[in-house]
Design a protein around this motif. Structure first.
Motif, PDB file in Angstrom:
ATOM      1  N   SER A 195       0.836  -1.203   0.000  1.00  0.00           N
ATOM      2  CA  SER A 195       0.000   0.000   0.000  1.00  0.00           C
ATOM      3  C   SER A 195       0.869   1.251   0.000  1.00  0.00           C
ATOM      4  O   SER A 195       0.554   2.234  -0.675  1.00  0.00           O
ATOM      5  N   TRP A 196       1.959   1.233   0.767  1.00  0.00           N
ATOM      6  CA  TRP A 196       2.865   2.382   0.790  1.00  0.00           C
ATOM      7  C   TRP A 196       3.548   2.563  -0.565  1.00  0.00           C
ATOM      8  O   TRP A 196       3.838   3.683  -0.971  1.00  0.00           O
ATOM      9  N   PRO A 199       0.369   4.297  -2.982  1.00  0.00           N
ATOM     10  CA  PRO A 199      -0.535   5.005  -2.066  1.00  0.00           C
ATOM     11  C   PRO A 199      -1.843   5.461  -2.700  1.00  0.00           C
ATOM     12  O   PRO A 199      -2.792   5.791  -1.989  1.00  0.00           O
ATOM     13  N   SER A 236      -7.547   4.817   0.391  1.00  0.00           N
ATOM     14  CA  SER A 236      -6.158   4.761  -0.062  1.00  0.00           C
ATOM     15  C   SER A 236      -5.292   5.558   0.911  1.00  0.00           C
ATOM     16  O   SER A 236      -5.795   6.398   1.669  1.00  0.00           O
ATOM     17  N   LEU A 237      -4.003   5.305   0.880  1.00  0.00           N
ATOM     18  CA  LEU A 237      -3.099   6.103   1.715  1.00  0.00           C
ATOM     19  C   LEU A 237      -3.084   7.557   1.263  1.00  0.00           C
ATOM     20  O   LEU A 237      -2.974   8.466   2.093  1.00  0.00           O
ATOM     21  N   ASP A 238      -3.212   7.803  -0.042  1.00  0.00           N
ATOM     22  CA  ASP A 238      -3.324   9.187  -0.504  1.00  0.00           C
ATOM     23  C   ASP A 238      -4.585   9.832   0.071  1.00  0.00           C
ATOM     24  O   ASP A 238      -4.568  11.003   0.465  1.00  0.00           O
ATOM     25  N   ARG A 287       0.979   9.717   7.896  1.00  0.00           N
ATOM     26  CA  ARG A 287       0.399  10.446   6.770  1.00  0.00           C
ATOM     27  C   ARG A 287       0.131  11.909   7.133  1.00  0.00           C
ATOM     28  O   ARG A 287       0.206  12.788   6.274  1.00  0.00           O
ATOM     29  N   TRP A 293       7.225   3.719   4.613  1.00  0.00           N
ATOM     30  CA  TRP A 293       6.765   2.508   5.279  1.00  0.00           C
ATOM     31  C   TRP A 293       7.694   2.129   6.428  1.00  0.00           C
ATOM     32  O   TRP A 293       7.232   1.760   7.504  1.00  0.00           O
TER      33      TRP A 293
END
Length: 184
Positions: free
Chosen positions: A103-104, A107, A116-118, A151, A162
């Motif tokens: 995921s990192w 993102p 999402s990570l974004d 984040r 990460w």
């Protein structure tokens, strides 16, 4: 017009009970006995910031981490839903680290109905800006979580990856500044 800047002290929760594999994470998952003791040990460090407010993710482990400092300061812990941990869409599993690492690396991608990570970075940035809007020129403690804090640091212009997130201690303290228009 004067520049308004709020000092935000991000507090990653202390050691918590591990989530159950194969089941959605539990918002009521508490701190362990060690985590509760570590939250008490944080009090002098957190009180030294002289915060005017204590905010937290509504998830129990984050609230439990900042409550001792709030009590020492005579402040209430106010839960803000946008301070909650990453809604990854992943069930806790033995291979969670590999899934998070991927995921990192991507993102922009999301798992199922997850964030999402974004998306988390945007949510964290908006949360920092809201803290600055509600508490201009103040110092605010924010009880939260490892991925959220990582984040939020990115949203505030710092570097985090990460490895930074994966090795973040429980508890951990990071300081950022934000202004009402300072986040995406």
């Amino acid at each position: 017009m004067s520049h308004v800047s709020t000092r935000i002290v991000l507090v990653r929760h202390a050691q918590s009970v591990w989530p159950k594999h194969g089941e959605p994470d539990d918002d009521e998952r508490p701190l362990t006995a060690r985590g509760l003791a570590d939250a008490e040990l944080l009090v002098p460090r957190l009180v030294a910031y002289r915060p005017t407010a204590v905010l937290s993710s509504p998830q129990r482990r984050a609230v439990q981490t900042v409550t001792p400092a709030a009590l020492a300061l005579g402040l209430e812990v106010i839960a803000w839903p946008e301070l909650r941990e990453w809604e990854s869409g992943l069930l806790p599993s033995a291979d969670w680290e590999e899934l998070y690492r991927r995921s990192w690396e991507h993102p922009e991608s999301a798992h199922g109905e997850g964030e999402s990570l974004d998306g988390l970075t945007r949510r964290a940035g908006r949360a920092l800006a809201r803290v600055a809007t509600v508490h201009p020129d103040e110092t605010v403690l924010v009880g939260s979580h490892g991925t959220f804090a990582s984040r939020a640091l990115i949203a505030a212009g710092h570097r985090a990856d990460w490895d930074f997130c994966r090795t973040m201690p429980m508890p951990a303290i990071y300081e950022v500044t934000s202004s009402p228009a300072g986040a995406a």
